[in-house]
Write a protein that holds these residues in place. Structure first.
Motif, PDB file in Angstrom:
ATOM      1  N   GLU A  61     -28.960  -2.288 -28.334  1.00  0.00           N
ATOM      2  CA  GLU A  61     -29.719  -3.636 -29.142  1.00  0.00           C
ATOM      3  C   GLU A  61     -29.910  -3.478 -31.035  1.00  0.00           C
ATOM      4  O   GLU A  61     -29.946  -4.651 -31.397  1.00  0.00           O
ATOM      5  CB  GLU A  61     -31.176  -4.041 -28.115  1.00  0.00           C
ATOM      6  N   ASN A  62     -29.000  -1.903 -30.895  1.00  0.00           N
ATOM      7  CA  ASN A  62     -29.183  -1.449 -32.396  1.00  0.00           C
ATOM      8  C   ASN A  62     -27.980  -1.330 -33.051  1.00  0.00           C
ATOM      9  O   ASN A  62     -28.097  -0.353 -34.085  1.00  0.00           O
ATOM     10  CB  ASN A  62     -30.608  -1.181 -33.137  1.00  0.00           C
ATOM     11  N   GLY A  63     -26.942  -1.191 -32.353  1.00  0.00           N
ATOM     12  CA  GLY A  63     -25.430  -0.964 -32.948  1.00  0.00           C
ATOM     13  C   GLY A  63     -24.746   0.129 -32.083  1.00  0.00           C
ATOM     14  O   GLY A  63     -23.496   0.553 -32.436  1.00  0.00           O
ATOM     15  N   ALA A  64     -25.124   0.392 -30.801  1.00  0.00           N
ATOM     16  CA  ALA A  64     -24.061   0.905 -29.929  1.00  0.00           C
ATOM     17  C   ALA A  64     -23.798   0.538 -28.408  1.00  0.00           C
ATOM     18  O   ALA A  64     -24.353  -1.024 -28.352  1.00  0.00           O
ATOM     19  CB  ALA A  64     -25.162   1.836 -29.343  1.00  0.00           C
ATOM     20  N   ASP A  65     -22.350   0.603 -28.510  1.00  0.00           N
ATOM     21  CA  ASP A  65     -22.348  -0.491 -27.893  1.00  0.00           C
ATOM     22  C   ASP A  65     -21.696   0.356 -26.294  1.00  0.00           C
ATOM     23  O   ASP A  65     -21.522  -0.714 -24.973  1.00  0.00           O
ATOM     24  CB  ASP A  65     -19.937  -0.288 -28.114  1.00  0.00           C
ATOM     25  N   LEU A  66     -21.942   1.723 -26.489  1.00  0.00           N
ATOM     26  CA  LEU A  66     -22.207   2.296 -24.770  1.00  0.00           C
ATOM     27  C   LEU A  66     -22.508   3.415 -24.703  1.00  0.00           C
ATOM     28  O   LEU A  66     -22.793   3.948 -25.579  1.00  0.00           O
ATOM     29  CB  LEU A  66     -20.617   2.209 -23.951  1.00  0.00           C
ATOM     30  N   VAL A  67     -23.488   3.573 -23.560  1.00  0.00           N
ATOM     31  CA  VAL A  67     -24.511   4.612 -24.001  1.00  0.00           C
ATOM     32  C   VAL A  67     -24.162   6.020 -22.524  1.00  0.00           C
ATOM     33  O   VAL A  67     -23.898   5.307 -21.925  1.00  0.00           O
ATOM     34  CB  VAL A  67     -25.662   4.331 -23.729  1.00  0.00           C
ATOM     35  N   LEU A  68     -23.512   6.942 -22.895  1.00  0.00           N
ATOM     36  CA  LEU A  68     -23.508   8.050 -21.981  1.00  0.00           C
ATOM     37  C   LEU A  68     -24.846   9.106 -22.135  1.00  0.00           C
ATOM     38  O   LEU A  68     -25.499   9.290 -22.653  1.00  0.00           O
ATOM     39  CB  LEU A  68     -22.134   8.753 -22.514  1.00  0.00           C
ATOM     40  N   GLU A  69     -25.234   9.471 -20.668  1.00  0.00           N
ATOM     41  CA  GLU A  69     -25.788  10.406 -20.434  1.00  0.00           C
ATOM     42  C   GLU A  69     -25.514  11.975 -21.238  1.00  0.00           C
ATOM     43  O   GLU A  69     -24.666  12.140 -19.786  1.00  0.00           O
ATOM     44  CB  GLU A  69     -27.039  10.314 -19.090  1.00  0.00           C
ATOM     45  N   LEU A  70     -26.175  12.616 -21.489  1.00  0.00           N
ATOM     46  CA  LEU A  70     -26.114  13.904 -21.770  1.00  0.00           C
ATOM     47  C   LEU A  70     -26.142  14.842 -20.611  1.00  0.00           C
ATOM     48  O   LEU A  70     -27.743  14.386 -19.713  1.00  0.00           O
ATOM     49  CB  LEU A  70     -26.490  15.149 -22.877  1.00  0.00           C
TER      50      LEU A  70
END
Length: 392
Positions: A61-70
């Motif tokens: 909601e604040n700038g990332a387009d995709l989030v990957l889990e480490l």
């Protein structure tokens, strides 16, 4: 397509993180931003105060387009493993062209030379490091002093700051991987990493926000909410006891009692010295945090001890690089990015755990975290196999 990667914990996602994402996009001219984020456990050897999907939503909601889990052993590893595992994960996407990290100095040129020494490990540097370690200095201090003695032009002040040191690890990882990703750094704004207080005039550190939540008993006061973009995301945590390592105290004690007498060096990052200290002081165990403080020494930092205890609890026996790309969430308007990752990634994509084979230690760790969180908060248990990626 130009894609910048960022590496973070977002525990919680605050104003400084939003600034970092905006600056990463501006500085690199990237079309998209991918965040490689820790899951339910973080690098200082503790459970995350907020679950990974809550933190992923805040990032999206604040700038990332995709989030990957480490991967688990990356997220809960020392700075070297954390950095190398995260950089490797971003490379496996096949689309990341740039990496942007925060630092206290904000000058890439000041970090590149010492990072080159760390990556190449010239003989003279290795000998200095060995000598300093033999003298009893903890590894972080020994490494910084070895760099300074190797070349006096390296600023001692640079080597004192935590984000500069983590930046060195990112640069070292990029160099050792062949340097296909172009690095950038931006200066941290607001409170320092170890900042203790919330301020109205500038962004607070994640640590100070967590400390304020502990002091407020889990109540998101106006002062805290001002530091959190999309503060409404944390509504399910309002007034609830914060998730800390002490919520896992009984679990850790039970594990140690069950394996008492076994060599703890079988677990990742547990030295023989620490193993002996654990068995010698086990009867003095009162809580996870108290036991960590009891075991730390002049040469063994509190964070190193906490990580080691977490590895024992979660049965992490070795470092395991990513075998999949676990996507926690993406933005609908970034569908072209998701398509590119699915086409170019060198690892299988996981968007639905029920249809994938995740490592047992990862599933066990997530089930343990969710069991503790749900009981602590009196909330419904969220089955990991039913948690599909977020789409916003």
């Amino acid at each position: 397509m130009k894609v910048v990667g960022v590496i973070a914990e977002y525990n919680p996602f605050h104003l400084g993180h939003a600034f970092h994402l905006a600056q990463a996009r501006r500085l690199t001219g990237a079309d998209y931003v991918i965040a490689a984020m820790s899951g339910n456990y973080v690098q200082r050897g503790a459970p995350a105060m907020f679950d990974k999907f809550t933190r992923a939503r805040a990032a999206l909601e604040n700038g990332a387009d995709l989030v990957l889990e480490l991967p688990l052993s990356t997220a809960a590893g020392s700075a070297e493993y954390f950095a190398s595992g995260a950089v490797s994960l971003l490379q496996h996407t096949g689309v990341v062209t740039d990496l942007c990290f925060g630092s206290e100095c904000g000058e890439l040129s000041l970090l590149e030379y010492p990072a080159k020494i760390l990556a190449d490990e010239p003989f003279a540097y290795r000998e200095l490091l060995k000598r300093l370690l033999k003298s009893g200095a903890p590894y972080p201090k020994a490494r910084a002093e070895a760099l300074r003695q190797y070349d006096s032009r390296i600023s001692a002040d640079i080597l004192k700051e935590p984000n500069n040191l983590l930046g060195l690890e990112y640069l070292k990882a990029v160099r050792r991987s062949g340097g296909k990703i172009r690095p950038h750094t931006i200066r941290r704004i607001g409170s320092g990493y170890h900042g203790q207080q919330l301020h109205d005039t500038h962004p607070a550190s994640a640590g100070s926000i967590r400390r304020a939540l502990l002091q407020s008993g889990g109540h998101f006061t106006p002062d805290i909410c001002r530091q959190l973009p999309s503060a409404e995301i944390y509504v399910s945590y309002q007034g609830k006891r914060p998730v800390t390592e002490d919520a896992f105290s009984l679990l850790l004690l039970e594990k140690l009692r069950r394996i008492q007498g076994e060599p703890l060096s079988q677990y990742f990052d547990v030295t023989e010295e620490l193993s002996n200290r654990i068995w010698n002081r086990l009867d003095d165990f009162f809580s996870f945090s108290q036991f960590t403080d009891l075991l730390k020494t002049k040469n063994l930092t509190r964070t190193a001890v906490s990580r080691a205890l977490l590895h024992i609890l979660l049965n992490i026996r070795e470092y395991r690089p990513a075998g999949t790309l676990r996507i926690l969430g993406f933005r609908k308007d970034a569908s072209a990015l998701l398509k590119a990752v699915s086409e170019r990634s060198s690892l299988p994509l996981v968007t639905n755990p029920a249809k994938a084979e995740l490592p047992y230690e990862q599933l066990y760790a997530d089930r343990l975290y969710e069991s503790v969180r749900s009981l602590l908060h009196g909330a419904v248990y969220q089955n990991e196999y039913r948690r599909k990626m977020l789409v916003i």
